[in-house]
Design a protein around this motif. Structure first.
Motif, mmCIF file in Angstrom:
data_model
loop_
_atom_site.group_PDB
_atom_site.id
_atom_site.type_symbol
_atom_site.label_atom_id
_atom_site.label_comp_id
_atom_site.label_asym_id
_atom_site.label_seq_id
_atom_site.Cartn_x
_atom_site.Cartn_y
_atom_site.Cartn_z
ATOM 1 N N LYS A 171 55.984 4.506 -63.463
ATOM 2 C CA LYS A 171 54.713 3.811 -63.708
ATOM 3 C C LYS A 171 53.648 4.848 -64.056
ATOM 4 N N PRO A 172 52.902 4.641 -65.158
ATOM 5 C CA PRO A 172 51.862 5.605 -65.535
ATOM 6 C C PRO A 172 50.779 5.701 -64.466
ATOM 7 N N MET A 173 50.176 6.884 -64.364
ATOM 8 C CA MET A 173 49.080 7.104 -63.423
ATOM 9 C C MET A 173 47.747 7.274 -64.147
ATOM 10 N N GLY A 174 47.792 7.299 -65.486
ATOM 11 C CA GLY A 174 46.557 7.385 -66.255
ATOM 12 C C GLY A 174 45.951 8.769 -66.355
ATOM 13 N N VAL B 55 60.378 14.412 -59.098
ATOM 14 C CA VAL B 55 59.091 14.344 -59.798
ATOM 15 C C VAL B 55 57.991 14.942 -58.930
ATOM 16 N N PHE B 56 58.011 14.646 -57.633
ATOM 17 C CA PHE B 56 57.001 15.223 -56.744
ATOM 18 C C PHE B 56 57.141 16.743 -56.670
ATOM 19 N N GLU B 57 58.378 17.236 -56.550
ATOM 20 C CA GLU B 57 58.606 18.686 -56.480
ATOM 21 C C GLU B 57 58.111 19.387 -57.739
ATOM 22 N N GLU B 58 58.262 18.743 -58.908
ATOM 23 C CA GLU B 58 57.927 19.399 -60.163
ATOM 24 C C GLU B 58 56.484 19.180 -60.615
ATOM 25 N N THR B 59 55.849 18.083 -60.155
ATOM 26 C CA THR B 59 54.477 17.789 -60.612
ATOM 27 C C THR B 59 53.452 17.774 -59.484
ATOM 28 N N GLU C 217 55.580 6.342 -59.050
ATOM 29 C CA GLU C 217 56.430 5.243 -58.606
ATOM 30 C C GLU C 217 57.390 4.862 -59.736
ATOM 31 N N VAL C 218 58.577 4.415 -59.345
ATOM 32 C CA VAL C 218 59.572 3.960 -60.314
ATOM 33 C C VAL C 218 59.173 2.587 -60.841
ATOM 34 N N ASP C 219 59.237 2.416 -62.162
ATOM 35 C CA ASP C 219 59.052 1.099 -62.771
ATOM 36 C C ASP C 219 60.418 0.411 -62.883
ATOM 37 N N HIS C 220 61.363 1.057 -63.580
ATOM 38 C CA HIS C 220 62.705 0.483 -63.708
ATOM 39 C C HIS C 220 63.697 1.532 -64.202
ATOM 40 N N LEU C 221 64.980 1.253 -63.976
ATOM 41 C CA LEU C 221 66.044 2.090 -64.520
ATOM 42 C C LEU C 221 66.091 1.834 -66.019
ATOM 43 N N ALA C 222 65.929 2.881 -66.811
ATOM 44 C CA ALA C 222 65.853 2.722 -68.264
ATOM 45 C C ALA C 222 67.216 2.864 -68.931
ATOM 46 N N VAL C 223 67.966 3.892 -68.548
ATOM 47 C CA VAL C 223 69.238 4.160 -69.222
ATOM 48 C C VAL C 223 70.085 5.078 -68.346
ATOM 49 N N ILE C 224 71.385 4.953 -68.479
ATOM 50 C CA ILE C 224 72.317 5.895 -67.858
ATOM 51 C C ILE C 224 72.953 6.676 -69.004
ATOM 52 N N HIS C 225 72.863 7.995 -68.933
ATOM 53 C CA HIS C 225 73.327 8.853 -70.019
ATOM 54 C C HIS C 225 74.491 9.715 -69.532
ATOM 55 N N GLU C 226 75.600 9.666 -70.249
ATOM 56 C CA GLU C 226 76.742 10.526 -69.967
ATOM 57 C C GLU C 226 76.739 11.642 -71.004
ATOM 58 N N GLU D 98 67.251 6.602 -57.150
ATOM 59 C CA GLU D 98 65.821 6.287 -57.162
ATOM 60 C C GLU D 98 65.049 7.195 -56.198
ATOM 61 N N GLU D 99 65.600 7.439 -55.022
ATOM 62 C CA GLU D 99 64.968 8.381 -54.087
ATOM 63 C C GLU D 99 64.935 9.778 -54.696
ATOM 64 N N ALA D 100 66.018 10.150 -55.365
ATOM 65 C CA ALA D 100 66.113 11.487 -55.966
ATOM 66 C C ALA D 100 65.077 11.694 -57.057
ATOM 67 N N VAL D 101 64.889 10.692 -57.929
ATOM 68 C CA VAL D 101 63.935 10.874 -59.028
ATOM 69 C C VAL D 101 62.514 11.002 -58.480
ATOM 70 N N LYS D 102 62.177 10.229 -57.460
ATOM 71 C CA LYS D 102 60.836 10.337 -56.872
ATOM 72 C C LYS D 102 60.626 11.709 -56.226
ATOM 73 N N ARG D 103 61.651 12.208 -55.524
ATOM 74 C CA ARG D 103 61.567 13.529 -54.890
ATOM 75 C C ARG D 103 61.431 14.621 -55.942
#
Length: 128
Positions: free
Chosen positions: A102-105, A60-64, A69-78, A53-58
Motif C-alpha cells: 500500500k502506498p504511503m504517499g 521492507v522495514f529492514e531496508e527502508t 502494509e501489504v495490499d495483495h499478492l501480485a505474482v509468484i515468479h520462478e 507476507e510476514e517476510a516481505v513486511k520485515r
C-alpha cells in the motif's frame, strides 16, 4: 539465528524469497549495492516458520525503515540463474512471492541496510 528457507549444495541452490512492489509518485522502488551492477527487488529470504507476507513486511522495514502494509499478492515468479558476487557460479532455482504494498504517499526515508556479504545497500526510485 534465523534459518532461511533455502539451501546451497555442491554449486546448486534453492532460494525462497518474498519481495515488495512499492509504487510512489510514478516510481517503483528497487535496491542496489556496491558489489553488483544491477538493481533488484526490495525483499529477501523467507525464514523457516515465517509466512511470505510476514517476510516481505520485515524485509521492507529492514531496508527502508518504514512499515509498509501489504495490499495483495501480485505474482509468484520462478527464476533460474547463475549467481554473482559471493555466489559466483552457483546454479540457482529461486521462487519469489511479490507483494504489492500500500502506498504511503512519500519517497523519503533513510536506508541503512547491507547485503548478506556485507555490501552497503542503497534504495533507488526508478520511473515507471
Amino acid at each position: 539465528m534465523e534459518h532461511n528457507c533455502g539451501f546451497i549444495n555442491d554449486k546448486k541452490a534453492f532460494r525462497y524469497r518474498a519481495a515488495a512492489i512499492i509504487v510512489e509518485e510514478g516510481c517503483v522502488l528497487f535496491a542496489g549495492n556496491d558489489e553488483d551492477d544491477y538493481y533488484y527487488s526490495v525483499g529477501g529470504a523467507v525464514h523457516i516458520g515465517e509466512t511470505s507476507e510476514e517476510a516481505v513486511k520485515r524485509e521492507v522495514f529492514e531496508e527502508t525503515g518504514l512499515n509498509y502494509e501489504v495490499d495483495h499478492l501480485a505474482v509468484i515468479h520462478e527464476h533460474f540463474f547463475i549467481g554473482s558476487s559471493g555466489l559466483k557460479g552457483v546454479d540457482f532455482h529461486e521462487l519469489t512471492f511479490y507483494y504489492m504494498m500500500k502506498p504511503m504517499g512519500k519517497r523519503d526515508f533513510t536506508s541503512q541496510s547491507t547485503t548478506e556479504s556485507g555490501a552497503k545497500e542503497t534504495m533507488h526510485w526508478l520511473p515507471i
